[in-house]
Design a protein around this motif. Structure first.
Motif, PDB file in Angstrom:
ATOM      1  N   MET A 149       0.846  -1.182   0.000  1.00  0.00           N
ATOM      2  CA  MET A 149       0.000   0.000   0.000  1.00  0.00           C
ATOM      3  C   MET A 149       0.883   1.233   0.000  1.00  0.00           C
ATOM      4  N   ALA A 195      -9.701  -1.908   7.397  1.00  0.00           N
ATOM      5  CA  ALA A 195      -9.481  -3.322   7.680  1.00  0.00           C
ATOM      6  C   ALA A 195      -8.509  -3.519   8.833  1.00  0.00           C
ATOM      7  N   THR A 202     -14.992  -5.207   7.131  1.00  0.00           N
ATOM      8  CA  THR A 202     -14.226  -4.543   6.079  1.00  0.00           C
ATOM      9  C   THR A 202     -12.997  -5.371   5.718  1.00  0.00           C
ATOM     10  N   ARG A 233      -9.441  -6.235   3.127  1.00  0.00           N
ATOM     11  CA  ARG A 233      -8.363  -5.690   2.300  1.00  0.00           C
ATOM     12  C   ARG A 233      -7.545  -6.858   1.766  1.00  0.00           C
ATOM     13  N   ASN A 287      -3.452  -3.391  -4.386  1.00  0.00           N
ATOM     14  CA  ASN A 287      -4.365  -3.754  -3.305  1.00  0.00           C
ATOM     15  C   ASN A 287      -5.786  -3.355  -3.648  1.00  0.00           C
ATOM     16  N   SER A 289      -9.187  -2.518  -1.262  1.00  0.00           N
ATOM     17  CA  SER A 289      -9.530  -2.310   0.143  1.00  0.00           C
ATOM     18  C   SER A 289     -10.861  -1.583   0.249  1.00  0.00           C
ATOM     19  N   GLN A 290     -11.386  -1.589   1.460  1.00  0.00           N
ATOM     20  CA  GLN A 290     -12.660  -0.931   1.710  1.00  0.00           C
ATOM     21  C   GLN A 290     -12.561  -0.114   2.996  1.00  0.00           C
ATOM     22  N   ASP A 338     -14.967   1.929  -1.724  1.00  0.00           N
ATOM     23  CA  ASP A 338     -14.203   0.819  -2.303  1.00  0.00           C
ATOM     24  C   ASP A 338     -13.019   1.388  -3.069  1.00  0.00           C
TER      25      ASP A 338
END
Length: 774
Positions: free
Chosen positions: A124, A216, A520, A522, A538, A540-541, A566
């Motif tokens: 990330m 997450a 959540t 990832r 990645n 992720s949320q 999102d």
């Protein structure tokens, strides 16, 4: 299993007995020191090369490592230092001297997965402002440091007040999570866009910025990103210092820091006080006092206790924005004469870290908070119908107290799988009281000149906030240098609302209990080509539940739902030219659903609503170049687009406002920050740097009617560290906005009137400091 509180002598005896009974146990021990000062380095990562077997150094810089198989080479890595590789063997302890890195290309970070790891292991976008970065900049405000990070723009609203932009427009909304040593500085549900006025700049070792959703790992509000402020640890030798600085427009500040270690106990105290009087703008005085005390105690090399206590106090005038006439005429007067904000904030935490073995580590922490923000806000002044001089307003106090606990366990399952799992509980009873005041305004000057308190309450409620969460992250390395990461967190957020007044349009909703649950995820992958270069991706949320004020204040039926984001991201990073060049870039798209927005009503009030869908996409990039030992170039930029995909709301008069396809307001398409620094070899200890900050143009309203053209601000900084008999003394000076650019840190269109928050005109700051143990 032996007790974790055994002293080093006991551990050594046990290891000798164990070695005698088991001939295939191998031991390495030693000490890690700074190559120049010979100061012990605490927390250095010691790894058997090519494996996950390792340990860390204690408060004396010592380490002890055991293995069931023979090993030949150890690697030593530490934030701000060059990684060293040492051949193990022999009966004598190993002494390793680490050299400070000229450019720390791959620092060790903790915010990407809640445990320490190299940047090459994090899938990330993450950036670190090291102690060296903060020392070189010597920021008067946190914005002057954070704005160096690509994709980040901290909006200066005056007197350390601020808004933030990380992969979002300039926003007052809870789209960012601020942490201190991994613990949120405020509970979920009580976000304040000014929360970083509750941070002690002088108590920091470094700042880590995670861009993109981090729910997450950290839960709600980590939408645009998370900013983790790491407190400074004690030093093995007595050290400390004092810094005094002053500047134009009545600004002055004093910093103090002291640290030491005696036996197993290490202590560090850091803080500062700031005062401003008779600033360029009227009604802009402020005072701030901040301090942090940290204590580290080593029960044993693998058992450590850390306690921190921090207090922040702020008493500031709030001067509001200017209309076009006053802004462009550079009148810098203020329509406000009595509005203010007062903050009392205390945070405390106690953490126990236990390394059970090279494959098992645990951490548990308890924390408390006590916070009060009392204010007479200018943005709550409302005109009374039929009068140009009579207004209403309020004096309010938003307070909370918290007690909570967080814990996690890190385990290696074999050599290629790591699991990090844990949970958190945060109980934060809060209260909000707002009292009605009658306000008088001068019809000619339009200045608010006086107010009269009353016994009438507009709002009076308590709310019990309870957040319980469990999280887990699994990292798998199927082949060497390729890592797959999966994270999952479940949050249960409960609001217990108790309205002390009869429900109504001003007093708020009736008593209620609301709960917001969210799972959540990832997923990420990172591939490291070598020790400094890699690529990642990645998905992720992030999620954002309604704030307490959004959900209950000024409404009779709570109807807001959580917003969900999102995110999709790819990026890469790498060092080239033998470390003289470093590049970092990330490409992202984030879609938001049910974002909570504030809709202006005809009477000047606002109403919060879930509205449609948004899209945030862009590219962030950073370049660091050091062509020689004397010259350094840094540049970071962001090209972004923030769009209303679907945004239609009905006003109370029956009109429908449709903004589908419009650019979001306060959302620059381009942000950049660059610096050229010169450290002449013929003047050791000197540094001269020129910095430029560019904020591109943006729309001032969601209808895209009015625009702000953007601005470029140039800053000049110089410093000198004395040597010889005057060693430890430093002097510095800065010229901020050296071209005296007329600019606004924030611009908006409200009821057809353009409003500007003026930036600081050309200003000078000089400083003098002394540091012991340098």
């Amino acid at each position: 299993m032996s007790s974790p509180v055994l002293g080093s002598v006991g551990v050594g005896l046990l290891l000798l007995v164990f070695s005698a009974a088991h001939a295939q146990t191998y031991v390495a021990e030693g000490r890690v020191l700074d190559s120049q000062s010979n100061e012990a380095l605490v927390g250095v990562n010691v790894l058997v090369e090519g494996t996950t077997l390792g340990t860390v150094t204690d408060n004396d810089g010592r380490f002890l490592l055991t293995a069931s198989e023979r090993f030949e080479t150890l690697t030593f890595s530490y934030l701000g230092y060059q990684t060293a590789t040492v051949v193990a063997g022999g009966s004598q302890p190993i002494v390793v001297h680490l050299t400070a890195a000229v450019s720390d290309l791959q620092p060790v970070v903790v915010s990407g997965s809640r445990v320490a790891e190299s940047r090459t292991e994090v899938p990330m976008a993450i950036a670190t402002l090291t102690a060296a970065d903060l020392d070189a900049t010597k920021p008067d405000l946190l914005a002057q440091a954070l704005n160096r990070v690509p994709g980040v723009h901290m909006v200066d609203l005056g007197n350390e007040q601020h808004a933030m932009s990380i992969r979002q427009p300039f926003s007052l909304k809870p789209l960012y999570l601020y942490l201190e040593d991994g613990i949120p500085i405020r509970p979920i549900g009580i976000f304040n866009h000014n929360a970083l006025i509750e941070m002690n700049q002088a108590g920091l070792e470094r700042i880590e910025v995670v861009r993109g959703p981090g729910s997450a790992l950290y839960g709600a509000d980590a939408i645009g990103g998370a900013v983790n402020f790491i407190t400074a640890p004690p030093t093995s030798k007595p050290s400390g210092g004092v810094r005094l600085r002053g500047g134009g427009y009545g600004y002055g500040r004093a910093d103090l820091q002291a640290a030491m270690t005696t036996g197993r106990l290490g202590l560090v105290l850091g803080g500062y006080g700031t005062r401003q009087r008779d600033g360029r703008r009227e009604h802009s005085d402020y005072d701030k006092l901040a301090g942090t005390l940290r204590a580290d105690y080593a029960f044993a090399p693998n058992t450590r206790f850390t306690a921190t206590a921090g207090y922040n106090y702020l008493d500031t005038d709030t001067d509001g924005s200017l209309d076009s006439l006053n802004f462009f005429g550079q009148g810098y007067s203020s329509l406000q004469t009595f509005t203010y904000r007062k903050v009392d904030a205390f945070r405390g935490a106690a953490r126990l870290d236990q390394t059970w073995s090279a494959q098992q580590r645990s951490q548990v922490a308890v924390f408390v908070r006590s916070n009060s923000v009392a204010q007479l806000p200018h943005y709550r002044l409302r005109s009374l119908a039929g009068s140009a001089t009579d207004y209403s307003g309020e004096i309010n106090d938003n307070a909370f107290r918290s007690v909570g606990m967080t814990g996690q366990h890190e385990a290696y399952l074999g050599t290629r799988v790591r699991l990090v799992a844990g949970g958190t509980v945060d109980f934060s009873p809060a209260s909000y009281v707002a009292e009605y005041i009658a306000v008088s305004r001068d019809a000619d000057s339009e200045r608010f000149i006086d107010f009269t308190p009353s016994d009438s309450l507009l709002t009076d409620y308590d709310v019990d906030l309870l957040n319980t969460a469990a999280f887990a992250q699994v990292e798998v390395e199927p082949i060497q240098r390729l890592k797959l990461v999966g994270s999952l967190r479940y949050d249960r957020i409960r609001y217990g609302f108790d309205n002390h007044l009869a429900p109504g349009a001003f007093s708020g909703a009736p008593d209620a209990t609301d709960r917001f649950d969210r799972l959540t995820p990832r997923l990420g992958v990172v591939y490291a080509f070598d020790a400094t270069r890699g690529v990642y991706a990645n998905v992720s949320q992030g999620f954002q539940p309604p704030e307490v004020g959004e959900l209950y204040e000024g409404v009779q039926v709570p109807v807001l739902q959580p917003a969900v984001f999102d995110s999709y991201e790819v990026g890469g990073f790498g060092g080239f030219l033998n470390g003289r060049l470093y590049l970092d870039a990330s490409l992202y798209r984030m879609n938001g659903t049910n974002e909570i927005i504030s809709v202006r009503q005809a009477d000047g009030s606002s109403e919060n609503r879930n509205a449609g869908e948004t899209r945030h996409e862009g590219i962030e990039y950073a370049l660091t170049l050091r062509p020689s030992a004397e010259w350094a170039l840094r540049f970071g930029g962001t090209n972004a687009r923030h769009t209303y995909l679907r945004f239609a709301v009905d006003e109370r008069e029956g009109r429908e406002l449709v903004y589908d396809g419009n650019r979001m307001e306060a959302a620059p398409a381009f942000l950049a920050n660059g610096e050229v620094a010169y450290t002449p070899a013929f003047v050791p200890g000197a540094r001269l740097a020129v910095e430029a900050q560019r904020v591109g143009g943006y729309w001032m309203d969601p209808a895209n009617i009015a625009g702000y053209d953007g601005h470029t601000v140039v800053n000049l900084r110089g410093s000198y560290h004395f040597h010889g008999a005057l060693n430890g003394i430093e002097v510095w000076a800065s010229v901020l906005n050296m071209t005296d650019e007329l600019y606004a840190t924030n611009a908006s269109l409200t009821f057809g009137r353009k409003q500007y928050t003026p930036g600081q005109p050309r200003s000078f700051t000089i400083g003098l400091g002394y540091r012991l143990g340098r």
